[in-house]
Design an enzyme around this catalytic site. Structure first.
Site, PDB file in Angstrom:
ATOM      1  N   SER A  33      -4.287  -6.652  -4.178  1.00  0.00           N
ATOM      2  CA  SER A  33      -3.170  -7.132  -3.363  1.00  0.00           C
ATOM      3  C   SER A  33      -1.966  -7.420  -4.271  1.00  0.00           C
ATOM      4  O   SER A  33      -1.540  -6.529  -4.999  1.00  0.00           O
ATOM      5  CB  SER A  33      -3.598  -8.360  -2.551  1.00  0.00           C
ATOM      6  OG  SER A  33      -2.714  -8.604  -1.485  1.00  0.00           O
ATOM      7  N   ASP A  80      -6.779  -0.948   6.256  1.00  0.00           N
ATOM      8  CA  ASP A  80      -6.048  -2.103   5.763  1.00  0.00           C
ATOM      9  C   ASP A  80      -4.731  -2.186   6.523  1.00  0.00           C
ATOM     10  O   ASP A  80      -3.798  -1.432   6.255  1.00  0.00           O
ATOM     11  CB  ASP A  80      -5.792  -1.951   4.261  1.00  0.00           C
ATOM     12  CG  ASP A  80      -5.144  -3.178   3.635  1.00  0.00           C
ATOM     13  OD1 ASP A  80      -4.724  -4.081   4.378  1.00  0.00           O
ATOM     14  OD2 ASP A  80      -5.052  -3.216   2.388  1.00  0.00           O
ATOM     15  N   HIS A 116      -8.615  -4.840   3.948  1.00  0.00           N
ATOM     16  CA  HIS A 116      -7.863  -5.192   2.747  1.00  0.00           C
ATOM     17  C   HIS A 116      -8.786  -5.482   1.569  1.00  0.00           C
ATOM     18  O   HIS A 116      -9.763  -6.208   1.691  1.00  0.00           O
ATOM     19  CB  HIS A 116      -7.008  -6.419   3.047  1.00  0.00           C
ATOM     20  CG  HIS A 116      -6.008  -6.731   1.976  1.00  0.00           C
ATOM     21  ND1 HIS A 116      -5.140  -5.779   1.473  1.00  0.00           N
ATOM     22  CD2 HIS A 116      -5.731  -7.879   1.308  1.00  0.00           C
ATOM     23  CE1 HIS A 116      -4.364  -6.339   0.552  1.00  0.00           C
ATOM     24  NE2 HIS A 116      -4.712  -7.603   0.428  1.00  0.00           N
TER      25      HIS A 116
END
Length: 611
Positions: free
Chosen positions: A216, A332, A363
């Site tokens: 991320s 995601d 994710h």
């Protein structure tokens, strides 16, 4: 007389033999079949050396007139001290290590307003309570990599934890901060034992070869560092990285929230991570959040401007040198899969070693350990394991675990080609998707109503709030790989409207055992006001038709026999878009609207699957 081998020569021999971990009484890494192995001499957590220090950068972003210093920690085998052993480094940097803001009411933008208007209420700005204890910034990565002969380093991003500066959420300092750390690891004399003191420290235990990874935001920063072209950074493995803040907070000109975070925008993320020195936060708030961001983010039009251009790493890749292994999930809906795809393709065009790993989940999700190990062993240890000759794409198939991807020559699948499908009337019920274009058909209309979710609209037999067009029931599995695209001609009853497009698989599956790969195939959103340009929107003339086309999110999925592929067109998507009052009408010209599917096997495969 035979001369005694140098330590470096013995070390290299040990790498090749892969059978010993002691050379002349010294512990050395072991490489076997192209992977760094666990060495018992390094697998001693109670003896690992853990320390923290600061690295000076080339910028001042907290307004104190001094160059910002980044706080970092080091975890290394004790042999780097007792045996003068030098090892390569795996490095992760993050704005999250020292804590984040709480989820307080009002922190997100209020989305209940008309398009092009200001939010009816201002945002709440929460404060972050800094956490953490020295010398440990993070324990991520150390369990897997230190025992394999790597040093692990972490650093807090500018304006977070004990690092100086201010967060900028994609600004230059967030690229230059890890660059400074990598330069120190490669021999530069810019390390200090304290935040403000002048006592220096060197990375005498580092070979100067650095790899980066993270997920991320932590996956964004390896790419940010790589775009600087810093010499010591040899390889990166970004996982679900945000590679463009415009693509994170906008879609084709439309103000669009990341999935699960309705109303989030770039200033919200700034507040979320701003855990740095409390006495300097007001400066960053004023200069970055309340000036640069407030003036540049533009929630009224959603246009792509200089502010967003400067926070798009695709525009900064020309000097990149690091080998790239990308990882992402096709489902995601937070950091969407386009983020990795666009950077992967650009890296290929630059001639960089590049591979991509996609799984079918949401994710996060790194590549299998074996893939990462081979990547870092090749580029940090220099072992000629042939990883650069491996298949370029690794796709986890629908019923497989993430550790068991299928190898493909590339993504999109080279065997895929575009198949154009045309619309047949009846979209308020179930219209048709056909290979052949019908003769002139009447227009069809939807009425915007944000109270209807996308999944509910897909399940309704009839609805005036969406148009749904279906292929025949598949008689064979159909493999799509790449970018689906919609070309649409529409008119709006108002000067602005949301446009949402879902590609779905029907019948819609329900229940606790529904897999993430069922129901939604892919999605996309756009602002019809940007029909001419992404950088400049124009108010729509009510009743006038406009042509626009855009890609849906990349995907690689096998749609099983027995299902139908559905193109669903609607206006406001309550999970992602602004929430205007119900009533805006969108009229679609079926004669000038089509869907393009990237089908493995092309039109022949498609026609065989719908017989």
């Amino acid at each position: 007389m035979m001369m005694k081998k140098s330590f470096s020569a013995l070390l290299f021999s040990a790498f090749l033999l892969g059978a010993v971990n002691l050379v002349d009484g010294q512990t050395v890494p072991v490489i076997k079949e192209g992977e760094a192995q666990v060495v018992e001499g390094f697998n001693t957590p109670d003896k690992w050396i853990r320390e923290d220090l600061w690295v000076e950068t080339e910028f001042d972003t907290d307004g104190d007139g001094k160059l910002d210093r980044m706080h970092m920690d080091v975890t290394r085998p004790f042999q780097t001290e007792t045996e003068q052993l030098k090892l390569p480094v795996i490095y992760e940097t993050s704005p999250y290590y020292a804590g984040v803001a709480g989820d307080v009411e009002g922190v997100m933008w209020n989305v209940k307003h008309e398009l092009g208007e200001d939010a009816p209420t201002p945002r709440v700005h929460p404060d972050v309570k800094r956490t953490g204890k020295r010398p440990i910034i993070s324990n991520s990565l150390i369990r897997e990599w230190v025992k394999r002969g790597f040093i692990v380093v972490h650093s807090s991003s500018p304006g977070t934890g004990l690092s100086d500066g201010s967060p900028t959420i994609g600004g230059p300092n967030e690229s230059l901060a890890p660059k400074a750390v990598i330069e120190w690891l490669s021999g530069k004399d810019n390390g200090y034992t304290s935040r403000e003191g002048q006592e220096k420290v060197k990375a005498y235990w580092s070979t100067g070869k650095v790899g980066m990874t993270g997920t991320s935001f932590n996956g964004t920063l390896p790419l940010a560092a790589a775009t600087t072209g810093v010499e010591g950074l040899k390889a990166i493995i970004p996982v679900a990285p945000n590679t463009s803040y415009y693509h994170y907070y906008r879609s084709n000109g439309l103000v669009r929230s990341p999935g699960g975070y309705l109303g989030e925008d770039i200033d919200v993320l700034y507040d979320f991570v701003h855990s740095g020195d409390e006495s300097k936060r007001a400066y960053g708030n004023k200069v970055v959040r309340d000036t640069e961001m407030a003036q540049g983010m533009d929630r009224k039009t959603g246009d792509y401007n200089d502010f967003w251009k400067g926070r798009d790493y695709l525009n900064q890749m020309s000097g990149m040198k690091a080998a790239l292994l990308m990882s992402h999930g096709f489902n995601d809906w937070n950091v969407m899969p386009e983020h990795s795809y666009r950077i992967y393709k650009a890296a290929q065009e630059l001639g960089l070693p590049a591979q991509i790993y996609y799984h079918q989940d949401g994710h996060g999700g790194p590549p299998p350990m074996k893939m990462m190990n081979r990547w870092f062993t090749r580029y940090l240890y220099g072992d000629e394991n042939g990883v650069e000759k491996d298949p370029k794409a690794w796709i986890v198939r629908e019923d497989e675990r993430q550790v068991n991807p299928t190898a493909y020559a590339d993504f999109p699948n080279p065997a895929a080609s575009d198949v154009d499908l045309f619309l047949g009337a009846g979209g308020n019920g179930h219209g048709s998707l056909m290979s052949n274009k019908k003769a002139k058909q009447k227009n069809e209309t939807i009425v915007d109503d944000v109270s209807f979710s996308g999944d509910s609209l897909a399940q309704l037999a009839n609805s005036k709030h969406r148009l749904l067009y279906l292929t025949p029931i598949l008689t064979k599995d159909l493999h799509i790989s790449g970018l689906s695209k919609i070309k649409i001609r529409l008119a709006s009853s108002k000067v602005a409207a949301n446009l949402s497009v879902w590609l779905v698989a029907l019948p819609w599956e329900k229940g606790e055992k529904v897999k993430i790969t069922e129901n939604i195939i892919t999605r996309g959103w756009a602002d019809p006001q940007n029909y001419k340009s992404l950088t400049e929107s124009s108010p729509l003339k009510p009743g006038e038709f406009y042509d626009l086309s855009f890609d849906l999110q990349p995907d690689d999925q096998i749609i099983p026999a027995g299902q139908q592929i559905g193109l669903m067109i609607f206006s406001s998507d309550p999970e992602f878009t602004i929430w205007p009052k119900a009533g805006t009408e969108l009229t679609v010209d079926l004669n000038e609207t089509s869907l393009t599917l990237p089908v493995v096997g092309g039109k022949t495969a498609y026609e065989n699957a719908v017989k």
